[in-house]
Each structure stands twice: as structure tokens, then as C-alpha cells.
Design a protein around this motif. Structure first.
Motif, PDB file in Angstrom:
ATOM      1  N   GLY A 132       0.820  -1.196   0.000  1.00 53.00           N
ATOM      2  CA  GLY A 132       0.000   0.000   0.000  1.00 53.00           C
ATOM      3  C   GLY A 132       0.854   1.246   0.000  1.00 53.00           C
ATOM      4  O   GLY A 132       2.035   1.210  -0.363  1.00 53.00           O
ATOM      5  N   THR A 133       0.244   2.337   0.425  1.00 55.25           N
ATOM      6  CA  THR A 133       0.917   3.625   0.496  1.00 55.25           C
ATOM      7  C   THR A 133       0.850   4.101   1.941  1.00 55.25           C
ATOM      8  O   THR A 133      -0.233   4.353   2.460  1.00 55.25           O
ATOM      9  CB  THR A 133       0.234   4.642  -0.441  1.00 55.25           C
ATOM     10  N   LEU A 134       2.007   4.198   2.585  1.00 57.99           N
ATOM     11  CA  LEU A 134       2.091   4.624   3.977  1.00 57.99           C
ATOM     12  C   LEU A 134       2.595   6.060   4.001  1.00 57.99           C
ATOM     13  O   LEU A 134       3.743   6.322   3.635  1.00 57.99           O
ATOM     14  CB  LEU A 134       3.021   3.695   4.760  1.00 57.99           C
ATOM     15  N   ASP A 135       1.719   6.966   4.368  1.00 51.01           N
ATOM     16  CA  ASP A 135       2.045   8.400   4.375  1.00 51.01           C
ATOM     17  C   ASP A 135       2.648   8.861   3.051  1.00 51.01           C
ATOM     18  O   ASP A 135       3.630   9.590   3.010  1.00 51.01           O
ATOM     19  CB  ASP A 135       2.970   8.750   5.533  1.00 51.01           C
ATOM     20  N   GLY A 136       2.057   8.407   1.944  1.00 55.73           N
ATOM     21  CA  GLY A 136       2.478   8.834   0.617  1.00 55.73           C
ATOM     22  C   GLY A 136       3.623   8.052   0.008  1.00 55.73           C
ATOM     23  O   GLY A 136       4.028   8.334  -1.115  1.00 55.73           O
ATOM     24  N   VAL A 137       4.171   7.064   0.722  1.00 59.28           N
ATOM     25  CA  VAL A 137       5.295   6.267   0.218  1.00 59.28           C
ATOM     26  C   VAL A 137       4.805   4.841  -0.051  1.00 59.28           C
ATOM     27  O   VAL A 137       4.185   4.224   0.814  1.00 59.28           O
ATOM     28  CB  VAL A 137       6.455   6.241   1.241  1.00 59.28           C
ATOM     29  N   ASN A 138       5.079   4.335  -1.248  1.00 62.67           N
ATOM     30  CA  ASN A 138       4.702   2.957  -1.561  1.00 62.67           C
ATOM     31  C   ASN A 138       5.539   2.000  -0.730  1.00 62.67           C
ATOM     32  O   ASN A 138       6.761   2.127  -0.680  1.00 62.67           O
ATOM     33  CB  ASN A 138       4.900   2.659  -3.048  1.00 62.67           C
ATOM     34  N   VAL A 139       4.874   1.046  -0.083  1.00 61.96           N
ATOM     35  CA  VAL A 139       5.561   0.082   0.771  1.00 61.96           C
ATOM     36  C   VAL A 139       5.130  -1.331   0.397  1.00 61.96           C
ATOM     37  O   VAL A 139       4.018  -1.553  -0.074  1.00 61.96           O
ATOM     38  CB  VAL A 139       5.278   0.343   2.267  1.00 61.96           C
ATOM     39  N   ASN A 140       6.050  -2.273   0.596  1.00 64.90           N
ATOM     40  CA  ASN A 140       5.811  -3.689   0.331  1.00 64.90           C
ATOM     41  C   ASN A 140       6.351  -4.491   1.501  1.00 64.90           C
ATOM     42  O   ASN A 140       7.544  -4.754   1.592  1.00 64.90           O
ATOM     43  CB  ASN A 140       6.518  -4.136  -0.946  1.00 64.90           C
ATOM     44  N   PHE A 141       5.472  -4.865   2.409  1.00 62.41           N
ATOM     45  CA  PHE A 141       5.869  -5.632   3.581  1.00 62.41           C
ATOM     46  C   PHE A 141       5.709  -7.115   3.308  1.00 62.41           C
ATOM     47  O   PHE A 141       4.787  -7.538   2.620  1.00 62.41           O
ATOM     48  CB  PHE A 141       5.010  -5.253   4.800  1.00 62.41           C
ATOM     49  N   THR A 142       6.599  -7.885   3.909  1.00 61.62           N
ATOM     50  CA  THR A 142       6.509  -9.345   3.884  1.00 61.62           C
ATOM     51  C   THR A 142       6.236  -9.808   5.305  1.00 61.62           C
ATOM     52  O   THR A 142       6.797  -9.267   6.250  1.00 61.62           O
ATOM     53  CB  THR A 142       7.847  -9.951   3.380  1.00 61.62           C
ATOM     54  N   GLY A 143       5.382 -10.807   5.422  1.00 57.20           N
ATOM     55  CA  GLY A 143       5.054 -11.319   6.746  1.00 57.20           C
ATOM     56  C   GLY A 143       6.133 -12.225   7.285  1.00 57.20           C
ATOM     57  O   GLY A 143       6.687 -13.051   6.570  1.00 57.20           O
ATOM     58  N   ILE A 144       6.467 -12.037   8.556  1.00 54.88           N
ATOM     59  CA  ILE A 144       7.375 -12.953   9.257  1.00 54.88           C
ATOM     60  C   ILE A 144       6.655 -13.408  10.514  1.00 54.88           C
ATOM     61  O   ILE A 144       5.870 -12.682  11.100  1.00 54.88           O
ATOM     62  CB  ILE A 144       8.737 -12.289   9.595  1.00 54.88           C
ATOM     63  N   ARG A 145       6.889 -14.599  10.915  1.00 52.99           N
ATOM     64  CA  ARG A 145       6.174 -15.142  12.088  1.00 52.99           C
ATOM     65  C   ARG A 145       6.951 -14.892  13.355  1.00 52.99           C
ATOM     66  O   ARG A 145       8.028 -14.699  13.508  1.00 52.99           O
ATOM     67  CB  ARG A 145       5.936 -16.629  11.917  1.00 52.99           C
TER      68      ARG A 145
END
Length: 145
Positions: A132-145
Motif C-alpha cells: 500500500g501507500t504509507l504516508d504517501g510512500v509505496n511500501v511492500n511488507f513481507t510477513g514474518i512469524r
């Protein structure tokens, strides 16, 4: 005289409509995240809260890691770790309260303090990815357990 009153009344009505149709940054407290406890709401919230979300990037020779944790009680943590060029490592931890900011569950409002609010917009959650876009910056998170 009556024509002028109707003209100005019409302008006021148009202004009110425009304010109510703005982006997710403007909210009416009781409308957003109105405790719609449908299965879709729970499934999306459960998926969001099921793991730590991490993104890493390099900028100017320094390495950044951001970790987000969302909890079902609508609190969360945001950890930002920086590995500086000189080998020094800093890590800052921030607590926030969060809620879905629209019915489609594509915008999250994260309140860090009274005048410190972040918006995670265009949220796309699939499998092990949170984008998504977090405060105007495109972000790509990966899930870690």
C-alpha cells in the motif's frame, strides 16, 4: 433577495457534500470502523494481525528495517532499525492505535499521538504480502512469524 439566499444556500450544500466525499484522511468518528463484526471484517483483521510485517531498504549507504505489528485490540507497534555506515545501529519503537478508516478495509488510520497520525492507504493484503501507500510512500511488507 430570495434568489440570493437560494444561491448561497446552494453553495453551502455543495460545500458540505464535497467535504463529506473527501479521501480517508477526513473521518467521521462513528462511521469508520463502526464495529462491523462480519466474517469479512474478522477475516481481514485476523490476517492483518496474524504476523509481523517487515520491509527493508537501503538509502545513502544505510540499511533500514521497518516492522509493523497490528493487534486485534486495535493497538500496534512500529519498529524502525537503522544500520548506519559506521556500524552503529539504532532502533526506535513506537506504539500506536489503529482502525480501519473505510468500509472496504483499504485504509488504516494509525494514531501515534494526539497530533501524530499516519495513513496506510490502498492496503492490499494477500498471502504473505501487505502492500500500500504509507504516508504517501509505496511500501511492500513481507510477513514474518
Amino acid at each position: 433577495m430570495r434568489t440570493k439566499i437560494l444561491k448561497y444556500f446552494g453553495m453551502v450544500v455543495v460545500l458540505i457534500i464535497m467535504v463529506n466525499l473527501t479521501s480517508c484522511e477526513v473521518s467521521i468518528e462513528s462511521w469508520y470502523d463502526d464495529d462491523d463484526y462480519s466474517e469479512i471484517y474478522y477475516r481481514t483483521t485476523r490476517e492483518l494481525c496474524s504476523r509481523t510485517w517487515q520491509e527493508t531498504w537501503e538509502q545513502d549507504g544505510e540499511y533500514y528495517t521497518q516492522r509493523l505489528d497490528f493487534y486485534e485490540n486495535r493497538t500496534g507497534t512500529d519498529i524502525i532499525r537503522i544500520e548506519h555506515r559506521n556500524g552503529y545501529v539504532t532502533e526506535d519503537r513506537y506504539n500506536f492505535e489503529w482502525k480501519w478508516d473505510n468500509r472496504a478495509q483499504t485504509c488504516i488510520r494509525m494514531v501515534y499521538g494526539p497530533s501524530d497520525i499516519s495513513y496506510f492507504e490502498n492496503v492490499w493484503l494477500a498471502g504473505n504480502f501487505l502492500k500500500g501507500t504509507l504516508d504517501g510512500v509505496n511500501v511492500n511488507f513481507t510477513g514474518i512469524r
